[in-house]
Scaffold this motif. Sequence first.
Motif: not given
Lengths: 113, 113
Positions: B6, B20, B22-24, B73, B75, B77
């Motif tokens: 994150q 949003t 984020k996460c990968t 990713s 993500h 939202k």
Amino acid sequence: ETGVTQSPTHLIKTRGQQVTLRCSSQSGHNTVSWYQQALGQGPQFIFQYYREEENGRGNFPPRFSGLQFPNYSSELNVNALELDDSALYLCASSLRSMNTEAFFGQGTRLTVV
Amino acid sequence: AQSVAQPEDQVNVAEGNPLTVKCTYSVSGNPYLFWYVQYPNRGLQFLLKYITGDNLVKGSYGFEAEFNKSQTSFHLKKPSALVSDSALYFCAVRDESGYALNFGKGTSLLVTP
């Protein structure tokens, strides 16, 4: 509410002591996992129990041990407490499957002084 | 090992605006991805998961997440943020052993009136 309950909610222990934390799983769930969440960090996996046996363990020393009972409730025991053991301890119950979510209790805040 | 990242410690958004978080991810094989939310001094609440199928996953409280395989990713939202959405958000991936959830370090979301 998830149906997962933990006790106690808060606990203060002295370095070197032993502690037992308890968890009651959500009805119908056969798997319980324990996590340690240090302040400002994400939860870290301690171990998982299924059918009363440990079947997965994270990077925690043997002084962290657990039990799962026939009614799927669980205990986390920590021996020889260290200051770094101060954290929020989270119990999670689930079904034993890769694609099912885990449901967490409210946690036990352990402070070691 | 399966892991998530994150990249943002904190996200600030005005009430009513889209948000949003984020996460990968980094996995070998198929990813099993989850989002959880944590309110102060509470356990984690499950929001949604991606196992397979549609890349847009809908979850609780109006949240959704977009799975993007090419960008690795996942993500989180929401079209219109609420002040009550202010909390700590964790992305997680199921460990390849199937036992553990590996969590990111968390993103603090602050929604201002």
